[in-house]
Enzyme design. Structure first.
Site, short mmCIF file in Angstrom:
data_model
loop_
_atom_site.label_atom_id
_atom_site.label_comp_id
_atom_site.label_asym_id
_atom_site.label_seq_id
_atom_site.Cartn_x
_atom_site.Cartn_y
_atom_site.Cartn_z
N GLU A 35 19.57 34.84 20.08
CA GLU A 35 20.99 34.60 19.79
C GLU A 35 21.15 34.11 18.36
OE1 GLU A 35 24.62 34.45 19.35
OE2 GLU A 35 24.08 35.07 21.39
N GLY A 41 28.24 32.40 23.79
CA GLY A 41 28.93 33.54 23.23
C GLY A 41 30.43 33.36 23.07
N LYS A 52 42.03 29.02 27.43
CA LYS A 52 42.60 28.45 28.66
C LYS A 52 42.87 26.97 28.49
CE LYS A 52 41.90 32.58 29.91
NZ LYS A 52 41.77 33.56 28.81
N GLY A 177 50.39 43.78 23.41
CA GLY A 177 50.95 43.14 24.60
C GLY A 177 50.02 43.18 25.77
N GLY A 178 48.71 43.14 25.50
CA GLY A 178 47.73 43.05 26.57
C GLY A 178 47.48 41.60 26.93
N GLU A 199 54.28 46.13 21.03
CA GLU A 199 53.31 46.88 21.85
C GLU A 199 53.64 48.37 21.81
OE1 GLU A 199 50.67 48.51 23.71
OE2 GLU A 199 50.36 46.33 23.80
N GLY A 263 42.82 44.34 21.14
CA GLY A 263 41.60 44.60 21.90
C GLY A 263 40.35 44.17 21.16
N ARG A 264 39.21 44.41 21.81
CA ARG A 264 37.93 43.99 21.26
C ARG A 264 36.98 45.18 21.19
NH1 ARG A 264 37.49 38.67 20.61
NH2 ARG A 264 35.22 38.76 20.54
N HIS A 436 48.74 24.78 54.88
CA HIS A 436 50.15 24.62 54.53
C HIS A 436 50.39 23.22 53.98
CE1 HIS A 436 54.51 25.02 54.84
NE2 HIS A 436 54.54 23.82 55.42
#
Length: 459
Positions: A35, A41, A52, A177-178, A199, A263-264, A436
């Site tokens: 690496e 990564g 996140k 817009g992904g 997009e 994108g990648r 519930h």
């Protein structure tokens, strides 16, 4: 002469590479892991985990802003990006420390440096040449751009730069817009920025079921996140205050920043793959269902293999390859059975086939669909989130797709992927008891309805 020889030699220590290393070592194989950056990564350092963390900070900001709707007196004074980044970096640091400890504890040999495939079973790192009885290529991906669109890291940025911003931009144009584009649009809007998504495809998160796209678009309109779908990008110029983006038709949009989220691409260029005869396609490494390349003893996993570019896909492929090398004969991974989540506000989650793909596979008359509105779910009402659970099944057969929209529905994808991967029928799921009040009940209610016995749903 090689100065190190391993049962398994892995090039790249992202999700796919390190998972392969850990499982191979667990199975008693000697492992070399090459690496050039940090173990973990993209996902751990500039992808899944830090983004996140930002999204959770954004959720906290929204909760403060909307506290009065829950009878709580609070106010949002502002966003301290230094504090947000410290929180984000702390999460990454703790996970990185734990991962490096695991790698060390399993006796895996980590070789730091940029590796290159120099033989069918050889990787050269600086002056060292390592060999392996089996070689696993796991070199990951990079943030792509478009021809003629230059990234300057200041006004025109990628997600890599966005994670390091020390301020909340006043306005942003998000090109794409992904998943990545919608997640950053969601973060910045929660932080107070004006956001417009551009997009080229006809809808946001176009890889998802059309109903999910429409639901996300409605939610974004309500949040005043602007978007232009079916609108190809033409050019960008920097201005005194930011960027001016020209789209097809000549319209010019202005903002402080342009985030390029188109994108990648696979990190394979210059790594010696094609020189060793490995079959490639537009930079991607082609494999069979067992992650084997056309060169004997050489496997490839993760983002360099065509398909979903998701950390958990690479992670599972890494485990699969280790077990395959060890002779355990694991079952090949069903790509459609890999769960997908967009962690925007609201979230979009799915597994299996969408309605259009199911109709193409089994015929429009060969499938049934059912949509259960989260308006009938108690916990969703408590959370004040809107959305649905949509099921797609083969007529008189198993569920072949689960599609969900709403805050926190990503946490429901575990049961959904089990239903799909175990070829569950609605009648199999209907008798299961769902606690519930939980959002998880929505999955149960949807399957009850599709099994012909709706309760909290209109027949």
């Amino acid at each position: 002469m090689a100065d190190a020889d391993f049962d398994v030699l892995i090039l790249g220590a992202g999700s796919g590479g390190y998972a392969c290393a850990l499982r191979a070592a667990q199975l008693g194989l000697s492992v070399g892991l090459v690496e050039k950056a940090d173990i973990g990564g993209t996902c751990l350092h500039i992808g899944c985990i830090p983004t996140k963390a930002l999204l959770h900070a954004a959720e906290v900001a929204d909760q403060a802003r909307e506290a009065e709707t829950f009878g709580v007196r609070a106010s949002l004074e502002g966003i301290d990006m230094a504090g947000v980044n410290a929180y984000k970096d702390g999460v990454v640091s703790r996970l990185f420390k734990g991962l490096t400890g695991l790698i060390k504890g399993r006796g895996i040999t980590v070789v730091e440096g940029a590796g290159r495939l120099t033989g069918p079973r050889a990787v050269t790192v600086g002056e060292r040449t390592l060999t392996g009885r089996h070689v696993v290529l796991a070199t990951g991906s990079y943030a792509r751009t478009l021809p003629g669109l230059e990234i300057d890291g200041e006004r025109v940025i990628t997600s890599d730069h966005a994670l390091r911003l020390d301020r909340v931009p006043g306005s942003v144009i998000v090109l794409g817009g992904g998943v990545i584009g919608c997640e950053f649009a969601s973060v910045w809007r929660s932080f107070g920025a004006e956001v417009t998504i551009v997009e080229a495809l006809p809808r946001l998160v176009a890889a998802e079921d059309e109903a999910s796209s429409k639901a996300l678009e409605r939610a974004f309109r309500k949040r005043k996140i602007g978007f232009r779908t079916g609108t190809p990008f033409q050019s960008v110029k920097t201005t005194d205050t930011g960027v001016a983006v020209t789209v097809e038709g000549g319209e010019v949009l202005e903002a402080e920043l342009l985030l390029v989220a188109v994108g990648r691409g696979p990190v394979t260029d210059g790594l010696g793959y094609d020189e060793q005869g490995i079959t490639m396609d537009r930079g991607f490494v082609l494999t069979d269902e067992r992650c084997r390349t056309n060169v004997d003893g050489v496997y490839a996993v993760g983002d360099i293999v065509p398909g979903l570019q998701l950390a958990h896909r690479g992670f599972q492929q890494g485990i699969f390859v280790a077990e395959d090398i060890a002779g355990l004969d694991p079952t090949p991974i069903d790509e459609a059975g890999i769960p997908r989540v967009t962690y925007s506000h609201p979230e979009v989650a799915s597994v299996g086939l969408d309605e259009a793909r199911a109709a193409a596979a089994y015929g429009a008359d060969g499938i049934e669909t059912l949509t259960y509105d989260l308006g009938g779910n108690g916990k969703s009402q408590i959370l004040k989130t809107q959305g649905f659970v949509k099921l797609v099944r083969r007529k008189d057969g198993p569920v072949v797709g689960v599609h969900m929209v709403g805050d926190r529905v990503g946490e429901l994808i575990g049961e959904a992927q089990m239903i799909y991967n175990w070829e569950g029928y609605p009648e199999d799921v209907a008798p299961l008891v769902h606690a519930h009040p939980t959002q998880n009940e929505a999955l149960g209610e949807a399957h009850l309805a599709l099994a012909g016995k709706p309760l909290h749903a209109h027949s």
